[in-house]
Scaffold this active site. Structure first.
Site, PDB file in Angstrom:
ATOM      1  N   GLU A   1       0.872  -1.180   0.000  1.00 15.81           N
ATOM      2  CA  GLU A   1       0.000   0.000   0.000  1.00 15.81           C
ATOM      3  C   GLU A   1       0.903   1.222   0.000  1.00 15.81           C
ATOM      4  O   GLU A   1       1.786   1.350   0.857  1.00 15.81           O
ATOM      5  CB  GLU A   1      -0.934   0.046   1.213  1.00 15.81           C
ATOM      6  CG  GLU A   1      -1.893   1.245   1.120  1.00 15.81           C
ATOM      7  CD  GLU A   1      -2.792   1.460   2.343  1.00 15.81           C
ATOM      8  OE1 GLU A   1      -2.645   0.732   3.346  1.00 15.81           O
ATOM      9  OE2 GLU A   1      -3.623   2.379   2.288  1.00 15.81           O
TER      10      GLU A   1
ATOM     11  N   GLU B   1       4.958   4.838   3.563  1.00 18.06           N
ATOM     12  CA  GLU B   1       4.428   6.111   4.040  1.00 18.06           C
ATOM     13  C   GLU B   1       5.586   7.098   4.153  1.00 18.06           C
ATOM     14  O   GLU B   1       6.668   6.746   4.603  1.00 18.06           O
ATOM     15  CB  GLU B   1       3.727   5.903   5.399  1.00 18.06           C
ATOM     16  CG  GLU B   1       3.318   7.144   6.149  1.00 18.06           C
ATOM     17  CD  GLU B   1       2.485   8.139   5.343  1.00 18.06           C
ATOM     18  OE1 GLU B   1       1.486   7.757   4.726  1.00 18.06           O
ATOM     19  OE2 GLU B   1       2.886   9.330   5.328  1.00 18.06           O
TER      20      GLU B   1
ATOM     21  N   ASP C   1       9.508   8.516   0.283  1.00 15.79           N
ATOM     22  CA  ASP C   1       8.674   9.162  -0.723  1.00 15.79           C
ATOM     23  C   ASP C   1       8.553   8.197  -1.901  1.00 15.79           C
ATOM     24  O   ASP C   1       9.564   7.737  -2.434  1.00 15.79           O
ATOM     25  CB  ASP C   1       9.333  10.470  -1.173  1.00 15.79           C
ATOM     26  CG  ASP C   1       8.422  11.271  -2.078  1.00 15.79           C
ATOM     27  OD1 ASP C   1       7.670  10.653  -2.878  1.00 15.79           O
ATOM     28  OD2 ASP C   1       8.449  12.504  -1.996  1.00 15.79           O
TER      29      ASP C   1
ATOM     30  N   ASP D   1      -3.351  11.625  -1.894  1.00 14.96           N
ATOM     31  CA  ASP D   1      -3.427  13.096  -1.900  1.00 14.96           C
ATOM     32  C   ASP D   1      -3.785  13.573  -3.313  1.00 14.96           C
ATOM     33  O   ASP D   1      -3.192  13.110  -4.286  1.00 14.96           O
ATOM     34  CB  ASP D   1      -2.078  13.696  -1.473  1.00 14.96           C
ATOM     35  CG  ASP D   1      -1.793  13.426   0.000  1.00 14.96           C
ATOM     36  OD1 ASP D   1      -2.740  13.120   0.745  1.00 14.96           O
ATOM     37  OD2 ASP D   1      -0.615  13.530   0.408  1.00 14.96           O
TER      38      ASP D   1
ATOM     39  N   ASP E   1     -12.612   9.368  -2.426  1.00  8.67           N
ATOM     40  CA  ASP E   1     -13.926  10.032  -2.470  1.00  8.67           C
ATOM     41  C   ASP E   1     -13.836  11.285  -3.342  1.00  8.67           C
ATOM     42  O   ASP E   1     -14.790  12.057  -3.396  1.00  8.67           O
ATOM     43  CB  ASP E   1     -14.390  10.424  -1.056  1.00  8.67           C
ATOM     44  CG  ASP E   1     -13.577  11.576  -0.508  1.00  8.67           C
ATOM     45  OD1 ASP E   1     -12.345  11.596  -0.736  1.00  8.67           O
ATOM     46  OD2 ASP E   1     -14.161  12.478   0.133  1.00  8.67           O
TER      47      ASP E   1
ATOM     48  N   THR F   1     -10.623   2.224   5.107  1.00 10.69           N
ATOM     49  CA  THR F   1      -9.435   2.938   5.586  1.00 10.69           C
ATOM     50  C   THR F   1      -9.909   4.042   6.541  1.00 10.69           C
ATOM     51  O   THR F   1     -11.111   4.323   6.644  1.00 10.69           O
ATOM     52  CB  THR F   1      -8.668   3.574   4.407  1.00 10.69           C
ATOM     53  OG1 THR F   1      -9.354   4.755   3.988  1.00 10.69           O
ATOM     54  CG2 THR F   1      -8.525   2.618   3.236  1.00 10.69           C
TER      55      THR F   1
ATOM     56  N   GLU G   1     -11.652   6.595   4.498  1.00 12.95           N
ATOM     57  CA  GLU G   1     -12.927   6.069   3.980  1.00 12.95           C
ATOM     58  C   GLU G   1     -14.008   6.170   5.053  1.00 12.95           C
ATOM     59  O   GLU G   1     -15.144   6.561   4.773  1.00 12.95           O
ATOM     60  CB  GLU G   1     -12.716   4.607   3.560  1.00 12.95           C
ATOM     61  CG  GLU G   1     -13.885   3.990   2.825  1.00 12.95           C
ATOM     62  CD  GLU G   1     -13.515   2.627   2.240  1.00 12.95           C
ATOM     63  OE1 GLU G   1     -12.320   2.245   2.274  1.00 12.95           O
ATOM     64  OE2 GLU G   1     -14.428   1.939   1.754  1.00 12.95           O
TER      65      GLU G   1
HETATM   66  N1  SAM Z   1      -4.381   5.585   2.899  1.00  6.84           N
HETATM   67  C1  SAM Z   1      -4.798   6.231   4.132  1.00  6.84           C
HETATM   68  C2  SAM Z   1      -6.290   6.237   4.244  1.00  6.84           C
HETATM   69  O1  SAM Z   1      -6.982   5.958   3.249  1.00  6.84           O
HETATM   70  O2  SAM Z   1      -6.807   6.487   5.348  1.00  6.84           O
HETATM   71  C3  SAM Z   1      -4.200   7.660   4.240  1.00  6.84           C
HETATM   72  C4  SAM Z   1      -4.701   8.636   3.217  1.00  6.84           C
HETATM   73  S1  SAM Z   1      -3.907  10.232   3.356  1.00  6.84           S
HETATM   74  C5  SAM Z   1      -4.974  11.310   2.526  1.00  6.84           C
HETATM   75  C6  SAM Z   1      -2.574  10.085   2.186  1.00  6.84           C
HETATM   76  C7  SAM Z   1      -1.298   9.518   2.790  1.00  6.84           C
HETATM   77  O3  SAM Z   1      -0.367   9.277   1.758  1.00  6.84           O
HETATM   78  C8  SAM Z   1      -0.631  10.437   3.792  1.00  6.84           C
HETATM   79  O4  SAM Z   1      -0.317   9.725   4.968  1.00  6.84           O
HETATM   80  C9  SAM Z   1       0.626  10.914   3.047  1.00  6.84           C
HETATM   81  O5  SAM Z   1       1.696  11.212   3.931  1.00  6.84           O
HETATM   82  C10 SAM Z   1       0.919   9.726   2.171  1.00  6.84           C
HETATM   83  N2  SAM Z   1       1.646  10.074   0.950  1.00  6.84           N
HETATM   84  C11 SAM Z   1       1.304  11.023   0.049  1.00  6.84           C
HETATM   85  N3  SAM Z   1       2.207  11.091  -0.941  1.00  6.84           N
HETATM   86  C12 SAM Z   1       3.127  10.134  -0.675  1.00  6.84           C
HETATM   87  C13 SAM Z   1       4.315   9.721  -1.337  1.00  6.84           C
HETATM   88  N4  SAM Z   1       4.733  10.315  -2.458  1.00  6.84           N
HETATM   89  N5  SAM Z   1       5.036   8.725  -0.783  1.00  6.84           N
HETATM   90  C14 SAM Z   1       4.636   8.136   0.368  1.00  6.84           C
HETATM   91  N6  SAM Z   1       3.532   8.496   1.052  1.00  6.84           N
HETATM   92  C15 SAM Z   1       2.787   9.481   0.534  1.00  6.84           C
END
Ligand code: SAM
Length: 216
Positions: A43, A68, A95, A117, A153, A192, A195
């Site tokens: 994931e 993450e 990243d 994001d 969403d 999640t 979600e």
């Molecule tokens: N997947 C989880 C959920 O559905 O509840 C978290 C969603 S949150 C909006 C997006 C997550 O992706 C954040 O924790 C952010 O730090 C991580 N994220 C965004 N861009 C990323 C990247 N390029 N590499 C690793 N993590 C990333």
């Protein structure tokens, strides 16, 4: 995602045996890291890890890796593992732009993107995890018959993601614009954190399952 600075998170993540350090050196050798030849699913943008922990608990014959970017979020997944340890779940703090350096050809069986994001500004489109740039990176390590599952969403992000498939050489296997009312696609669905939050406000959840187009 608005991030709170969590005191000690960086040290806890760096010191945890569940977080793979220098993951580039495991490229092509993830079987050895897990100590078995079970399929490996990842994931990307895992957040606090609720989804992946539950998935790993349900499927102990599959190995999972949560990726993450931020320690302040990843630490929550580590705390969950303290409460309910699992031997088939590991983490990488990185990243995802560098993900091509971490996994070898055909090493990964399935990819999950959940509530990625949206990066709404057009000039940031390449940072979106379902963009054609990222699909190109995933292609380097996903099995030929492997799939990618994406939930969100955010309608604009979902429409963008669908539009990226053909130019990137991928195709949809299943698509729904209301996951929770689609009895076939909702079967076995694990919510999640995002979600739960957004569906409780009445937002429909979009989901696709995609695969690479097979070149004959
Ligand atoms: N997947 C989880 C959920 O559905 O509840 C978290 C969603 S949150 C909006 C997006 C997550 O992706 C954040 O924790 C952010 O730090 C991580 N994220 C965004 N861009 C990323 C990247 N390029 N590499 C690793 N993590 C990333």
């Amino acid at each position: 995602m608005r991030l709170k600075n969590v005191k000690g998170a960086r040290e806890a993540v760096e010191g945890s045996p569940l977080v793979v350090k220098e993951p580039e050196s495991a490229k092509g050798k993830w079987d050895a890291v897990f100590g078995n030849g079970n399929p490996i699913r990842i994931e990307i943008g895992m957040g606090k890890g609720k989804f992946l922990h539950e998935l790993a608990l349900r499927n102990q014959e599959v190995n999972y890796i949560g990726i993450e970017k931020y320690s302040s979020v990843l630490i929550r997944a580590l705390q969950r593992m303290e409460e309910a340890p699992l031997s088939n779940l590991l983490f990488i703090r990185m990243d995802a732009e560098e993900i091509g350096e971490v996994f070898g050809e055909e090493e990964i069986d399935r990819i999950y993107l959940n509530f990625s994001d949206p990066w709404p500004k057009e000039r940031h489109g390449k940072r979106r995890l379902p963009s054609r740039e990222f699909l190109g990176r995933y292609q380097g390590f996903l099995k030929k018959d492997g799939v990618l599952e994406f939930k969100t969403d955010n309608r604009e992000l979902f429409d963008f993601a669908l539009g990226e498939l053909s130019p990137a050489g991928w195709e949809a296997v299943k698509v729904t614009r209301d996951l929770h009312r689609d009895s076939e696609m909702a079967e076995g669905n694990i919510m999640t954190e995002y979600e739960e939050k957004f569906s409780s406000k009445g937002n429909p959840i979009y989901k696709y399952i995609i695969k690479r187009k097979q070149i004959l």
